[in-house]
Design a protein around this motif. Structure first.
Motif: not given
Length: 393
Positions: A346-366
Protein backbone atom coordinates in the motif's frame (compact mmCIF):
# COMPACT_ATOMS: atom_id res chain seq x y z
CA UNK A 1 33.91 11.80 5.38
CA UNK A 2 31.50 11.35 2.49
CA UNK A 3 27.89 12.13 3.35
CA UNK A 4 25.62 9.05 3.14
CA UNK A 5 23.39 10.82 0.60
CA UNK A 6 26.32 11.88 -1.58
CA UNK A 7 25.86 9.01 -4.02
CA UNK A 8 22.32 10.14 -4.71
CA UNK A 9 23.40 13.75 -5.21
CA UNK A 10 26.24 12.61 -7.46
CA UNK A 11 23.71 10.70 -9.53
CA UNK A 12 21.51 13.77 -9.85
CA UNK A 13 24.49 15.87 -10.91
CA UNK A 14 25.42 13.25 -13.50
CA UNK A 15 21.92 13.38 -14.95
CA UNK A 16 21.99 17.18 -15.04
CA UNK A 17 25.37 17.15 -16.82
CA UNK A 18 24.13 14.60 -19.33
CA UNK A 19 21.01 16.63 -20.11
CA UNK A 20 22.98 19.88 -20.26
CA UNK A 21 25.52 18.29 -22.62
CA UNK A 22 22.73 17.07 -24.82
CA UNK A 23 21.10 20.51 -24.89
CA UNK A 24 24.40 22.14 -25.85
CA UNK A 25 24.86 19.66 -28.69
CA UNK A 26 21.32 20.33 -29.85
CA UNK A 27 21.93 24.09 -29.86
CA UNK A 28 25.01 23.67 -32.07
CA UNK A 29 23.21 21.53 -34.64
CA UNK A 30 19.69 22.96 -34.64
CA UNK A 31 20.22 24.81 -37.92
CA UNK A 32 21.39 21.74 -39.79
CA UNK A 33 19.10 20.64 -42.64
CA UNK A 34 19.99 17.03 -41.91
CA UNK A 35 18.79 17.15 -38.30
CA UNK A 36 15.23 18.58 -37.97
CA UNK A 37 14.17 20.24 -34.72
CA UNK A 38 11.57 17.59 -33.91
CA UNK A 39 14.27 14.92 -34.14
CA UNK A 40 16.31 16.88 -31.60
CA UNK A 41 13.33 17.05 -29.25
CA UNK A 42 12.81 13.30 -29.55
CA UNK A 43 16.51 12.64 -28.94
CA UNK A 44 16.51 14.94 -25.90
CA UNK A 45 13.63 13.06 -24.29
CA UNK A 46 15.22 9.68 -25.01
CA UNK A 47 18.60 10.84 -23.70
CA UNK A 48 17.04 12.23 -20.52
CA UNK A 49 15.15 9.01 -19.92
CA UNK A 50 18.33 6.97 -20.30
CA UNK A 51 20.20 9.25 -17.89
CA UNK A 52 17.44 9.14 -15.26
CA UNK A 53 17.15 5.37 -15.74
CA UNK A 54 20.70 4.88 -14.48
CA UNK A 55 19.56 5.91 -10.98
CA UNK A 56 15.86 4.99 -11.15
CA UNK A 57 15.47 1.96 -13.43
CA UNK A 58 12.13 0.23 -13.86
CA UNK A 59 13.88 -3.14 -14.25
CA UNK A 60 17.33 -4.55 -13.53
CA UNK A 61 18.42 -7.77 -15.24
CA UNK A 62 20.88 -9.23 -12.75
CA UNK A 63 22.80 -12.45 -12.18
CA UNK A 64 23.20 -14.38 -8.92
CA UNK A 65 26.94 -14.45 -8.22
CA UNK A 66 26.80 -16.19 -4.83
CA UNK A 67 24.33 -17.91 -2.50
CA UNK A 68 24.99 -17.94 1.26
CA UNK A 69 23.00 -20.13 3.68
CA UNK A 70 22.35 -17.96 6.74
CA UNK A 71 20.04 -20.38 8.58
CA UNK A 72 18.20 -23.54 7.51
CA UNK A 73 15.31 -21.34 6.32
CA UNK A 74 17.21 -18.25 5.14
CA UNK A 75 19.63 -17.55 2.31
CA UNK A 76 21.37 -14.48 0.96
CA UNK A 77 21.51 -14.04 -2.81
CA UNK A 78 24.27 -11.75 -4.05
CA UNK A 79 23.20 -10.03 -7.27
CA UNK A 80 25.40 -8.25 -9.82
CA UNK A 81 25.05 -6.77 -13.26
CA UNK A 82 26.25 -9.16 -15.97
CA UNK A 83 28.62 -6.45 -17.29
CA UNK A 84 30.05 -5.69 -13.86
CA UNK A 85 28.83 -2.07 -13.71
CA UNK A 86 27.74 -0.57 -10.41
CA UNK A 87 24.09 -0.82 -9.44
CA UNK A 88 21.83 2.19 -8.75
CA UNK A 89 22.41 3.88 -5.36
CA UNK A 90 20.03 3.17 -2.49
CA UNK A 91 19.47 4.14 1.13
CA UNK A 92 20.05 1.55 3.86
CA UNK A 93 16.66 0.05 4.67
CA UNK A 94 15.23 0.21 1.14
CA UNK A 95 14.06 -2.76 -0.92
CA UNK A 96 13.78 -3.98 -4.49
CA UNK A 97 10.89 -5.85 -6.06
CA UNK A 98 11.82 -9.31 -7.33
CA UNK A 99 9.90 -10.44 -10.42
CA UNK A 100 9.40 -14.18 -10.76
CA UNK A 101 6.73 -16.76 -11.48
CA UNK A 102 4.33 -14.18 -12.94
CA UNK A 103 4.29 -11.96 -9.88
CA UNK A 104 6.59 -9.87 -7.66
CA UNK A 105 7.62 -9.59 -4.04
CA UNK A 106 9.62 -6.88 -2.22
CA UNK A 107 12.85 -7.89 -0.49
CA UNK A 108 14.98 -5.57 1.61
CA UNK A 109 18.61 -5.10 0.62
CA UNK A 110 20.93 -6.40 3.33
CA UNK A 111 24.20 -5.15 1.85
CA UNK A 112 25.76 -1.76 2.47
CA UNK A 113 24.90 1.19 0.19
CA UNK A 114 28.61 2.00 0.25
CA UNK A 115 29.21 -1.05 -1.96
CA UNK A 116 27.28 -0.76 -5.20
CA UNK A 117 28.99 -3.55 -7.15
CA UNK A 118 26.27 -5.84 -5.77
CA UNK A 119 22.96 -6.06 -3.92
CA UNK A 120 22.48 -8.73 -1.25
CA UNK A 121 18.91 -9.95 -0.85
CA UNK A 122 18.33 -12.07 2.25
CA UNK A 123 15.23 -14.23 1.89
CA UNK A 124 13.53 -16.31 4.55
CA UNK A 125 11.11 -19.09 3.63
CA UNK A 126 7.50 -18.23 4.35
CA UNK A 127 5.28 -21.30 4.91
CA UNK A 128 3.24 -21.58 1.72
CA UNK A 129 5.12 -18.60 0.30
CA UNK A 130 5.04 -18.56 -3.49
CA UNK A 131 8.16 -16.53 -4.22
CA UNK A 132 10.30 -17.30 -1.15
CA UNK A 133 10.00 -21.02 -1.93
CA UNK A 134 10.62 -20.35 -5.63
CA UNK A 135 13.87 -18.53 -4.81
CA UNK A 136 15.13 -20.80 -2.05
CA UNK A 137 14.40 -24.02 -3.92
CA UNK A 138 15.32 -22.99 -7.44
CA UNK A 139 17.79 -20.09 -7.51
CA UNK A 140 21.51 -20.88 -7.77
CA UNK A 141 24.74 -19.08 -8.59
CA UNK A 142 24.81 -18.13 -12.26
CA UNK A 143 21.03 -17.82 -12.59
CA UNK A 144 19.42 -14.60 -13.87
CA UNK A 145 17.00 -12.60 -11.73
CA UNK A 146 14.97 -9.53 -12.59
CA UNK A 147 14.34 -6.83 -9.99
CA UNK A 148 13.08 -3.28 -9.89
CA UNK A 149 15.11 -0.32 -8.73
CA UNK A 150 15.48 0.56 -5.03
CA UNK A 151 12.34 1.91 -3.35
CA UNK A 152 10.93 2.54 0.12
CA UNK A 153 10.71 5.14 2.88
CA UNK A 154 12.02 2.94 5.71
CA UNK A 155 15.48 4.47 6.02
CA UNK A 156 17.38 6.88 8.22
CA UNK A 157 16.75 10.56 7.53
CA UNK A 158 19.75 12.50 8.87
CA UNK A 159 17.73 15.74 9.07
CA UNK A 160 14.99 14.39 11.35
CA UNK A 161 16.01 11.07 12.90
CA UNK A 162 19.07 12.12 14.87
CA UNK A 163 22.15 10.01 15.49
CA UNK A 164 20.97 7.75 18.35
CA UNK A 165 18.84 4.92 16.95
CA UNK A 166 17.03 1.88 18.33
CA UNK A 167 15.88 -0.92 16.02
CA UNK A 168 13.39 -3.62 17.10
CA UNK A 169 13.66 -6.56 14.69
CA UNK A 170 11.81 -9.85 14.59
CA UNK A 171 12.92 -12.75 12.39
CA UNK A 172 13.79 -11.59 8.87
CA UNK A 173 13.06 -8.01 9.98
CA UNK A 174 16.76 -7.84 10.80
CA UNK A 175 17.58 -7.50 7.07
CA UNK A 176 17.21 -3.69 6.76
CA UNK A 177 18.95 -3.29 10.13
CA UNK A 178 21.91 -5.23 8.73
CA UNK A 179 22.17 -2.78 5.83
CA UNK A 180 22.05 0.18 8.23
CA UNK A 181 24.75 -1.31 10.47
CA UNK A 182 27.01 -2.15 7.54
CA UNK A 183 26.69 1.42 6.26
CA UNK A 184 27.66 2.90 9.63
CA UNK A 185 30.80 0.75 9.65
CA UNK A 186 31.72 1.19 5.97
CA UNK A 187 31.26 4.96 5.95
CA UNK A 188 32.43 5.67 9.48
CA UNK A 189 29.20 7.49 10.30
CA UNK A 190 28.84 9.40 13.55
CA UNK A 191 25.76 7.42 14.54
CA UNK A 192 24.85 5.08 17.42
CA UNK A 193 22.75 2.03 16.59
CA UNK A 194 21.21 -0.36 19.12
CA UNK A 195 19.62 -3.50 17.66
CA UNK A 196 17.18 -5.55 19.75
CA UNK A 197 16.71 -8.70 17.70
CA UNK A 198 13.98 -11.16 18.66
CA UNK A 199 14.17 -14.74 17.36
CA UNK A 200 12.24 -17.94 18.06
CA UNK A 201 15.34 -19.98 18.87
CA UNK A 202 19.12 -19.81 18.49
CA UNK A 203 19.06 -21.59 15.14
CA UNK A 204 16.72 -18.92 13.80
CA UNK A 205 19.12 -15.96 14.24
CA UNK A 206 20.17 -14.49 10.89
CA UNK A 207 23.65 -12.86 10.63
CA UNK A 208 24.43 -13.86 14.23
CA UNK A 209 28.21 -14.20 13.87
CA UNK A 210 28.63 -11.00 11.85
CA UNK A 211 26.36 -8.97 14.12
CA UNK A 212 28.20 -10.11 17.24
CA UNK A 213 31.59 -9.42 15.65
CA UNK A 214 30.59 -5.92 14.53
CA UNK A 215 29.19 -5.07 17.95
CA UNK A 216 32.34 -6.34 19.67
CA UNK A 217 34.60 -4.30 17.39
CA UNK A 218 32.66 -1.04 17.09
CA UNK A 219 31.42 0.99 20.09
CA UNK A 220 28.78 2.66 17.91
CA UNK A 221 27.02 -0.67 17.40
CA UNK A 222 25.20 -2.61 20.12
CA UNK A 223 23.32 -5.86 19.51
CA UNK A 224 21.08 -7.65 22.01
CA UNK A 225 19.60 -10.97 20.96
CA UNK A 226 16.29 -11.85 22.61
CA UNK A 227 15.43 -15.54 22.26
CA UNK A 228 11.86 -16.68 22.76
CA UNK A 229 12.58 -20.42 23.19
CA UNK A 230 16.30 -20.62 23.96
CA UNK A 231 16.68 -24.17 25.22
CA UNK A 232 19.87 -24.87 27.16
CA UNK A 233 23.09 -22.87 27.09
CA UNK A 234 21.63 -19.39 26.58
CA UNK A 235 22.23 -16.81 29.31
CA UNK A 236 20.91 -13.74 27.48
CA UNK A 237 17.46 -12.10 27.41
CA UNK A 238 14.47 -14.32 26.69
CA UNK A 239 10.80 -13.91 25.85
CA UNK A 240 9.27 -11.06 23.88
CA UNK A 241 10.38 -7.47 23.25
CA UNK A 242 8.30 -6.13 26.13
CA UNK A 243 8.40 -2.57 27.44
CA UNK A 244 10.23 -3.75 30.57
CA UNK A 245 12.86 -5.57 28.52
CA UNK A 246 13.31 -2.69 26.08
CA UNK A 247 13.76 -0.27 28.99
CA UNK A 248 16.26 -2.57 30.70
CA UNK A 249 18.36 -2.95 27.55
CA UNK A 250 18.20 0.53 26.03
CA UNK A 251 17.63 2.85 28.95
CA UNK A 252 15.58 6.04 28.38
CA UNK A 253 14.30 6.52 24.84
CA UNK A 254 13.99 10.30 25.09
CA UNK A 255 14.96 11.94 21.80
CA UNK A 256 15.78 8.64 20.10
CA UNK A 257 14.28 7.21 16.91
CA UNK A 258 12.91 3.67 16.97
CA UNK A 259 12.58 1.49 13.88
CA UNK A 260 10.43 -1.65 13.83
CA UNK A 261 10.55 -4.45 11.26
CA UNK A 262 9.35 -8.02 11.45
CA UNK A 263 6.20 -10.13 11.15
CA UNK A 264 2.89 -8.26 11.08
CA UNK A 265 2.02 -9.31 14.62
CA UNK A 266 5.09 -7.45 15.91
CA UNK A 267 3.82 -4.02 14.81
CA UNK A 268 0.80 -3.44 17.09
CA UNK A 269 2.64 -5.16 19.93
CA UNK A 270 5.78 -3.01 19.51
CA UNK A 271 3.67 0.14 19.26
CA UNK A 272 1.99 -0.67 22.57
CA UNK A 273 5.34 -1.34 24.27
CA UNK A 274 7.04 1.79 22.93
CA UNK A 275 4.00 3.91 23.77
CA UNK A 276 4.14 2.57 27.32
CA UNK A 277 7.71 3.89 27.42
CA UNK A 278 6.37 7.35 26.46
CA UNK A 279 8.06 7.40 23.06
CA UNK A 280 6.01 9.71 20.78
CA UNK A 281 4.41 8.09 17.72
CA UNK A 282 6.34 10.45 15.44
CA UNK A 283 9.56 8.85 16.67
CA UNK A 284 8.47 5.30 15.76
CA UNK A 285 8.92 4.09 12.18
CA UNK A 286 7.42 0.88 10.81
CA UNK A 287 8.47 -0.92 7.65
CA UNK A 288 5.59 -1.65 5.27
CA UNK A 289 5.11 -5.41 5.40
CA UNK A 290 2.46 -6.73 3.05
CA UNK A 291 -1.31 -6.74 2.85
CA UNK A 292 -3.27 -7.41 6.06
CA UNK A 293 -3.52 -11.08 6.91
CA UNK A 294 -7.24 -10.67 7.62
CA UNK A 295 -8.90 -7.49 6.26
CA UNK A 296 -12.14 -8.31 8.07
CA UNK A 297 -10.45 -7.50 11.40
CA UNK A 298 -10.05 -3.88 10.39
CA UNK A 299 -12.75 -1.69 11.99
CA UNK A 300 -14.08 -0.29 8.70
CA UNK A 301 -14.68 -3.68 7.03
CA UNK A 302 -18.46 -3.66 6.34
CA UNK A 303 -20.37 -5.65 8.93
CA UNK A 304 -22.01 -8.79 7.58
CA UNK A 305 -19.82 -8.90 4.44
CA UNK A 306 -18.59 -12.45 3.83
CA UNK A 307 -14.91 -12.38 2.71
CA UNK A 308 -15.24 -15.85 1.13
CA UNK A 309 -18.08 -14.85 -1.16
CA UNK A 310 -16.95 -14.31 -4.77
CA UNK A 311 -17.56 -11.26 -6.93
CA UNK A 312 -16.91 -10.60 -10.62
CA UNK A 313 -14.02 -8.37 -11.73
CA UNK A 314 -13.51 -7.04 -15.25
CA UNK A 315 -10.19 -5.49 -16.34
CA UNK A 316 -8.49 -5.15 -19.75
CA UNK A 317 -11.21 -7.18 -21.40
CA UNK A 318 -10.76 -10.05 -18.94
CA UNK A 319 -13.52 -11.12 -16.57
CA UNK A 320 -12.97 -13.43 -13.60
CA UNK A 321 -14.32 -14.34 -10.18
CA UNK A 322 -12.45 -13.76 -6.92
CA UNK A 323 -13.23 -13.84 -3.17
CA UNK A 324 -13.88 -10.52 -1.47
CA UNK A 325 -11.16 -11.23 1.07
CA UNK A 326 -8.36 -11.55 -1.49
CA UNK A 327 -6.20 -8.54 -2.53
CA UNK A 328 -7.17 -7.33 -5.99
CA UNK A 329 -3.56 -7.33 -7.20
CA UNK A 330 -3.16 -11.06 -6.46
CA UNK A 331 -6.42 -11.85 -8.26
CA UNK A 332 -5.52 -9.70 -11.26
CA UNK A 333 -2.11 -11.35 -11.65
CA UNK A 334 -3.57 -14.85 -11.54
CA UNK A 335 -6.06 -13.81 -14.24
CA UNK A 336 -3.18 -12.68 -16.47
CA UNK A 337 -3.68 -8.95 -15.84
CA UNK A 338 -0.43 -7.68 -14.34
CA UNK A 339 -0.28 -4.04 -13.23
CA UNK A 340 3.08 -2.57 -12.26
CA UNK A 341 3.77 -3.35 -8.60
CA UNK A 342 6.61 -3.21 -6.08
CA UNK A 343 5.91 -2.87 -2.35
CA UNK A 344 2.64 -4.88 -2.24
CA UNK A 345 1.99 -3.07 1.05
CA UNK A 346 0.00 0.00 0.00
CA UNK A 347 2.99 2.33 0.10
CA UNK A 348 4.60 2.85 -3.32
CA UNK A 349 1.43 3.43 -5.37
CA UNK A 350 2.73 1.69 -8.51
CA UNK A 351 -0.33 -0.60 -8.58
CA UNK A 352 -2.74 2.36 -8.42
CA UNK A 353 -5.87 1.69 -10.52
CA UNK A 354 -9.24 3.35 -11.05
CA UNK A 355 -12.61 1.80 -10.27
CA UNK A 356 -15.06 2.46 -13.09
CA UNK A 357 -17.91 0.62 -11.40
CA UNK A 358 -18.30 -1.05 -8.02
CA UNK A 359 -17.12 -0.73 -4.42
CA UNK A 360 -13.88 -1.77 -2.68
CA UNK A 361 -12.49 -1.97 0.83
CA UNK A 362 -9.33 0.14 1.20
CA UNK A 363 -7.11 -1.47 3.84
CA UNK A 364 -5.63 0.75 6.53
CA UNK A 365 -2.21 0.14 4.98
CA UNK A 366 -3.14 2.03 1.79
CA UNK A 367 -1.30 5.35 1.59
CA UNK A 368 -3.84 6.98 -0.67
CA UNK A 369 -3.88 10.58 -1.77
CA UNK A 370 -6.78 12.57 -0.33
CA UNK A 371 -8.26 12.83 -3.82
CA UNK A 372 -7.98 9.11 -4.60
CA UNK A 373 -11.16 7.63 -3.03
CA UNK A 374 -13.50 10.33 -4.40
CA UNK A 375 -11.97 9.86 -7.86
CA UNK A 376 -12.21 6.08 -7.64
CA UNK A 377 -8.48 5.28 -7.34
CA UNK A 378 -7.11 2.45 -5.22
CA UNK A 379 -3.87 0.66 -4.44
CA UNK A 380 -4.75 -2.78 -5.76
CA UNK A 381 -2.28 -4.61 -3.48
CA UNK A 382 -4.31 -3.62 -0.40
CA UNK A 383 -7.79 -3.21 -1.95
CA UNK A 384 -10.56 -5.81 -1.67
CA UNK A 385 -13.63 -6.08 -3.94
CA UNK A 386 -16.87 -5.77 -2.02
CA UNK A 387 -19.11 -5.85 -5.10
CA UNK A 388 -18.72 -6.69 -8.78
CA UNK A 389 -16.04 -4.41 -10.23
CA UNK A 390 -15.02 -2.86 -13.50
CA UNK A 391 -11.45 -1.52 -13.43
CA UNK A 392 -9.47 0.85 -15.59
CA UNK A 393 -6.04 -0.83 -15.60
Amino acid sequence: MKHPLADLFDGAEEIARAISSRETTTDRTSDSDSDPAHDHDHDDVAHSRRAIGTCHPERLDLVVSEVVEETPSTRTFRLRRPDGRDLPPFLAGQYVAVYADGTSRPYAISSSPARLDHYDLTVRRVPGGRISSHLLDGLAAGDPLTTGGPLGTFHHNPLFHGDDLVFLAGGSGVVPAMSMIREIVDRGLDRRFHLLYGSRDLGDVVFREELDALAAADPRIRVDHVIQNPGGGWAGPTGLLSAALIDALTGPLDGRMAYVCGPQALYPYALDQLTALVLPRRRIRFEANGAPADPTRQPHWPAGTDPAEEVTVTARGTTFRTPRGRPLLDALEDAGVRPEAACRSGECGLCRLRVVKGTVHHAEEARLRLSDPPAGYLHSCVAYPLTDLELDV
